[in-house]
Design a protein around this motif. Structure first.
Motif, mmCIF file in Angstrom:
data_model
loop_
_atom_site.group_PDB
_atom_site.id
_atom_site.type_symbol
_atom_site.label_atom_id
_atom_site.label_comp_id
_atom_site.label_asym_id
_atom_site.label_seq_id
_atom_site.Cartn_x
_atom_site.Cartn_y
_atom_site.Cartn_z
ATOM 1 N N MET A 1 -10.303 90.093 63.374
ATOM 2 C CA MET A 1 -9.540 88.940 63.713
ATOM 3 C C MET A 1 -8.503 89.259 65.033
ATOM 4 O O MET A 1 -8.234 90.349 64.977
ATOM 5 C CB MET A 1 -9.019 88.269 62.483
ATOM 6 C CG MET A 1 -7.975 89.138 62.043
ATOM 7 S SD MET A 1 -6.782 88.372 60.639
ATOM 8 C CE MET A 1 -5.661 87.625 62.059
ATOM 9 N N THR A 2 -7.982 88.297 65.698
ATOM 10 C CA THR A 2 -6.848 88.493 66.538
ATOM 11 C C THR A 2 -5.711 88.556 65.834
ATOM 12 O O THR A 2 -5.322 87.778 65.027
ATOM 13 C CB THR A 2 -6.833 87.391 67.648
ATOM 14 O OG1 THR A 2 -8.116 87.378 68.268
ATOM 15 C CG2 THR A 2 -5.633 87.474 68.545
ATOM 16 N N ASP A 3 -4.820 89.732 65.974
ATOM 17 C CA ASP A 3 -3.622 89.805 65.181
ATOM 18 C C ASP A 3 -2.468 89.147 66.178
ATOM 19 O O ASP A 3 -2.282 89.207 67.157
ATOM 20 C CB ASP A 3 -3.205 91.401 65.626
ATOM 21 C CG ASP A 3 -1.979 91.897 64.926
ATOM 22 O OD1 ASP A 3 -1.245 90.605 64.353
ATOM 23 O OD2 ASP A 3 -1.469 92.797 64.760
ATOM 24 N N ARG A 4 -2.001 87.997 65.418
ATOM 25 C CA ARG A 4 -1.073 86.957 66.120
ATOM 26 C C ARG A 4 0.229 87.247 65.815
ATOM 27 O O ARG A 4 1.243 86.387 65.979
ATOM 28 C CB ARG A 4 -1.589 85.721 65.961
ATOM 29 C CG ARG A 4 -2.934 85.027 66.375
ATOM 30 C CD ARG A 4 -3.212 83.590 66.085
ATOM 31 N NE ARG A 4 -2.014 82.736 66.323
ATOM 32 C CZ ARG A 4 -1.406 81.864 65.640
ATOM 33 N NH1 ARG A 4 -2.240 81.505 64.416
ATOM 34 N NH2 ARG A 4 -0.392 81.055 66.046
ATOM 35 N N THR A 5 0.762 88.367 65.195
ATOM 36 C CA THR A 5 1.998 88.520 64.467
ATOM 37 C C THR A 5 2.950 88.752 65.740
ATOM 38 O O THR A 5 4.210 88.466 65.309
ATOM 39 C CB THR A 5 2.135 89.780 63.802
ATOM 40 O OG1 THR A 5 1.683 90.862 64.310
ATOM 41 C CG2 THR A 5 1.197 89.708 62.435
ATOM 42 N N ASP A 6 2.480 88.960 66.782
ATOM 43 C CA ASP A 6 3.481 89.243 67.806
ATOM 44 C C ASP A 6 3.260 88.205 69.148
ATOM 45 O O ASP A 6 3.833 88.398 70.163
ATOM 46 C CB ASP A 6 3.337 90.728 68.597
ATOM 47 C CG ASP A 6 3.808 91.822 67.614
ATOM 48 O OD1 ASP A 6 4.732 91.374 66.716
ATOM 49 O OD2 ASP A 6 3.302 92.839 67.334
ATOM 50 N N LEU A 7 2.644 87.304 68.888
ATOM 51 C CA LEU A 7 2.341 86.379 69.608
ATOM 52 C C LEU A 7 2.964 84.870 69.350
ATOM 53 O O LEU A 7 3.663 84.759 68.326
ATOM 54 C CB LEU A 7 0.565 85.807 69.797
ATOM 55 C CG LEU A 7 -0.210 87.168 70.259
ATOM 56 C CD1 LEU A 7 -1.597 86.473 69.973
ATOM 57 C CD2 LEU A 7 0.207 87.676 71.443
ATOM 58 N N THR A 8 3.417 84.096 70.264
ATOM 59 C CA THR A 8 3.826 82.685 70.267
ATOM 60 C C THR A 8 3.199 82.073 69.351
ATOM 61 O O THR A 8 1.919 82.018 69.271
ATOM 62 C CB THR A 8 3.837 82.293 71.634
ATOM 63 O OG1 THR A 8 4.760 82.905 72.552
ATOM 64 C CG2 THR A 8 4.698 80.628 71.585
ATOM 65 N N GLU A 9 3.900 81.199 68.422
ATOM 66 C CA GLU A 9 3.053 80.593 67.456
ATOM 67 C C GLU A 9 2.206 79.438 67.982
ATOM 68 O O GLU A 9 2.742 78.853 68.982
ATOM 69 C CB GLU A 9 4.214 79.784 66.530
ATOM 70 C CG GLU A 9 4.483 80.604 65.430
ATOM 71 C CD GLU A 9 5.556 81.707 65.929
ATOM 72 O OE1 GLU A 9 6.581 81.380 66.090
ATOM 73 O OE2 GLU A 9 5.318 82.904 65.618
ATOM 74 N N ALA A 10 1.219 79.182 67.498
ATOM 75 C CA ALA A 10 0.313 77.841 67.813
ATOM 76 C C ALA A 10 1.288 76.730 67.370
ATOM 77 O O ALA A 10 1.963 76.676 66.626
ATOM 78 C CB ALA A 10 -0.877 77.881 67.028
ATOM 79 N N ALA A 11 0.687 75.492 68.316
ATOM 80 C CA ALA A 11 1.717 74.368 67.967
ATOM 81 C C ALA A 11 1.556 73.828 66.603
ATOM 82 O O ALA A 11 2.713 73.276 66.111
ATOM 83 C CB ALA A 11 1.197 73.314 68.971
ATOM 84 N N ASP A 12 0.588 73.879 65.975
ATOM 85 C CA ASP A 12 0.370 73.463 64.664
ATOM 86 C C ASP A 12 0.614 74.435 63.402
ATOM 87 O O ASP A 12 0.541 74.190 62.373
ATOM 88 C CB ASP A 12 -1.217 72.786 64.514
ATOM 89 C CG ASP A 12 -2.203 73.895 64.461
ATOM 90 O OD1 ASP A 12 -1.770 75.159 65.060
ATOM 91 O OD2 ASP A 12 -3.369 73.568 64.163
ATOM 92 N N ASP A 13 1.274 75.689 63.722
ATOM 93 C CA ASP A 13 1.608 76.537 62.919
ATOM 94 C C ASP A 13 2.774 75.909 62.098
ATOM 95 O O ASP A 13 3.457 75.263 62.519
ATOM 96 C CB ASP A 13 1.861 77.709 63.361
ATOM 97 C CG ASP A 13 0.962 79.002 63.681
ATOM 98 O OD1 ASP A 13 -0.139 78.648 63.102
ATOM 99 O OD2 ASP A 13 1.165 79.881 64.488
ATOM 100 N N ILE A 14 2.647 76.179 60.863
ATOM 101 C CA ILE A 14 3.945 75.541 59.943
ATOM 102 C C ILE A 14 4.991 76.742 59.807
ATOM 103 O O ILE A 14 4.678 77.906 59.403
ATOM 104 C CB ILE A 14 3.492 75.352 58.561
ATOM 105 C CG1 ILE A 14 2.294 74.372 58.513
ATOM 106 C CG2 ILE A 14 4.592 74.897 57.678
ATOM 107 C CD1 ILE A 14 2.730 73.052 59.287
ATOM 108 N N VAL A 15 6.263 76.376 60.356
ATOM 109 C CA VAL A 15 7.267 77.444 59.980
ATOM 110 C C VAL A 15 8.462 76.899 59.256
ATOM 111 O O VAL A 15 8.655 75.746 59.134
ATOM 112 C CB VAL A 15 7.804 77.566 61.617
ATOM 113 C CG1 VAL A 15 6.780 78.256 62.500
ATOM 114 C CG2 VAL A 15 8.282 76.289 62.367
ATOM 115 N N ILE A 16 9.009 78.047 58.726
ATOM 116 C CA ILE A 16 10.286 77.739 58.036
ATOM 117 C C ILE A 16 11.529 77.644 58.894
ATOM 118 O O ILE A 16 11.768 78.787 59.594
ATOM 119 C CB ILE A 16 10.368 78.669 56.926
ATOM 120 C CG1 ILE A 16 9.206 78.604 55.927
ATOM 121 C CG2 ILE A 16 11.899 78.519 56.024
ATOM 122 C CD1 ILE A 16 9.068 79.687 54.859
#
Length: 446
Positions: A1-16
């Motif tokens: 899978m693509t490691d997204r831990t250091d990428l900008t969040e996708a628009a629909d990502d749920i953030v705290i």
């Protein structure tokens, strides 16, 4: 899978974007976090009631008196239960942290997902339920179930807490937010906090809410509750230093310590947070696993713990190798700790030798549904601050558990972690969190 831990969040990502806590080790997030890193316990002797006739329950995680006074002064109100006052205090912290006054939410409804014990004066005494059901019966005999008639019946009545409908808290939060709320109340015992976060994320993903407030509170230190847990032999029987009574994954552990605590979070999509100009966030909710198992009311099963962890990873599109720390349920009971440990070994295999495990309940005790929210705050800070908190009471690690805890804070980057919560009634929950691309910076010392 693509490691997204250091990428900008996708628009629909749920953030705290907002966090608040009131716990035995701190009445705000920064105090709570400092106590975690310093190993400062909030577990003390239970001296508010007579426990001499009980085989256990001599210790409890109690909110310090100065914090109690502050909560009561700022959020107490006539007819408001202590549990609701605790949730209001935490919600106010979380809204301020999310800068919802400074950078208001976009137009649209909010979700309110909350978990709490019965709002009566005692927390969970059977008589509260009896009184409530008797009042419902009298109401039905008088006016039936027609909404207009029920409203006329209730109007002007000063209802005691144990007979009040559970609608006051959502109304108060809606007034505070200045918008309509979609209220969801959960009853899921000790997994309720993570389940509330998952439900809030689901409502955001479905588009039914623009942002969500999650809150949970517990305050059940009564003779009735202690006797319940005492009959189950679930409470710690430790007779030494009270601060040592909760010792997750330690071979000397004898049971859990119950506490009073509360926590709150603000969740929104990354796009919503960006649109209102919020620069940094605390964590990304990657995925979760939930399950209910009816095979036993109190005993957890390794297979179910493994299942929810693997489901959380799969939903997040992550692999076990990407998890860099685990925030364990870690109740300090003989059965729960070894069950959770065995499931961790099944999921992570040989990596368990080096995978850091934290257990907040070693310092706070167990806050039922509130623990999932409070410990999510600790998970977010672990990733944003790059420090895994210690488990200072686990001085004699149990070889049957073989998990890697530490007596001191471990400074290390943590890009992703798992948080576990399980509960009586066969409730299981696990959640995968990612460090955000732009973590919220730590406050500067005054």
């Amino acid at each position: 899978m693509t490691d997204r831990t250091d990428l900008t969040e996708a628009a629909d990502d749920i953030v705290i974007t907002g966090m608040g806590v009131v716990t035995p080790i701190g009445g705000d997030v920064e105090t709570f976090w400092s106590a975690n890193l310093e190993g400062r316990s909030g577990i003390v002797l239970e001296e508010r009631m007579d426990t001499t006739g009980l085989p256990c329950g001599w210790t409890a995680g109690l909110i310090p008196e100065d914090v109690r006074e502050k909560v009561a002064a700022g959020h107490g109100a006539p007819g408001r239960s202590w549990g609701d006052a605790l949730m209001h205090a935490c919600v106010e912290q979380a809204l301020t942290d999310a800068r919802l006054d400074e950078r208001p939410a976009l137009d649209g409804p909010a979700a309110l997902v909350y978990a709490r014990v019965w709002p009566g004066p005692t927390g969970s005494d059977p008589q509260d339920y009896v009184t409530h059901m008797e009042d419902l019966a009298r109401r039905f005999d008088s006016v039936g179930n027609q909404p207009a008639a029920v409203l006329r019946y209730l109007r002007g009545r000063n209802l005691p807490l144990e007979t009040r409908d559970l609608s006051v808290y959502p109304r108060e939060i809606a007034e505070r937010l200045g918008t309509a709320v979609l209220p969801v109340r959960l009853e899921a015992t000790c997994s309720g906090g993570l389940r509330a976060i998952a439900e809030a994320a689901r409502l955001l993903r479905s588009g039914r809410a623009r942002y969500a407030v999650v809150s949970a509170a517990v305050s059940r230190n009564t003779p009735y509750v202690l006797s319940q847990y005492g009959q189950l032999m679930a409470l710690s029987r430790w007779k030494g230093d009270p601060a040592q009574a909760s010792m997750p994954f330690d071979k000397r552990r004898t049971g859990m310590v119950i506490n009073e605590s509360a926590g709150a979070l603000v969740l929104e999509t990354a796009a919503h947070a960006a649109a209102r100009g919020l620069a940094g966030t605390h964590a990304v909710v990657g995925g979760w696993g939930l399950a209910v198992d009816t095979s036993h009311m109190t005993a957890p099963r390794v297979e179910m713990v493994e299942r929810v962890m693997r489901t959380a990873l799969a939903e997040a599109g992550a692999t076990p190798d990407q998890v860099e720390a685990v925030n364990a349920h870690g109740t300090s009971t003989r059965l729960n700790d070894v069950t959770e440990a065995r499931a961790l070994h099944r999921v992570f295999g040989e990596r368990m030798a080096d995978l850091p495990v934290s257990a907040v309940k070693s310092l706070t005790g167990h806050g039922s549904a509130a623990s999932g929210v409070v410990e999510t705050v600790a998970s977010a800070l672990t990733m944003c601050r790059g420090v895994v908190p210690p488990v200072p009471t686990t001085t004699e690690p149990d070889p049957a558990c073989a998990v890697r805890t530490s007596l001191t804070p471990q400074e290390r980057p943590v890009a992703a972690m798992l948080k576990n919560s399980f509960g009586f009634g066969g409730q299981y929950a696990s959640m995968f969190f990612r460090r955000p691309a732009a973590p919220r910076p730590a406050p500067q010392p005054g």
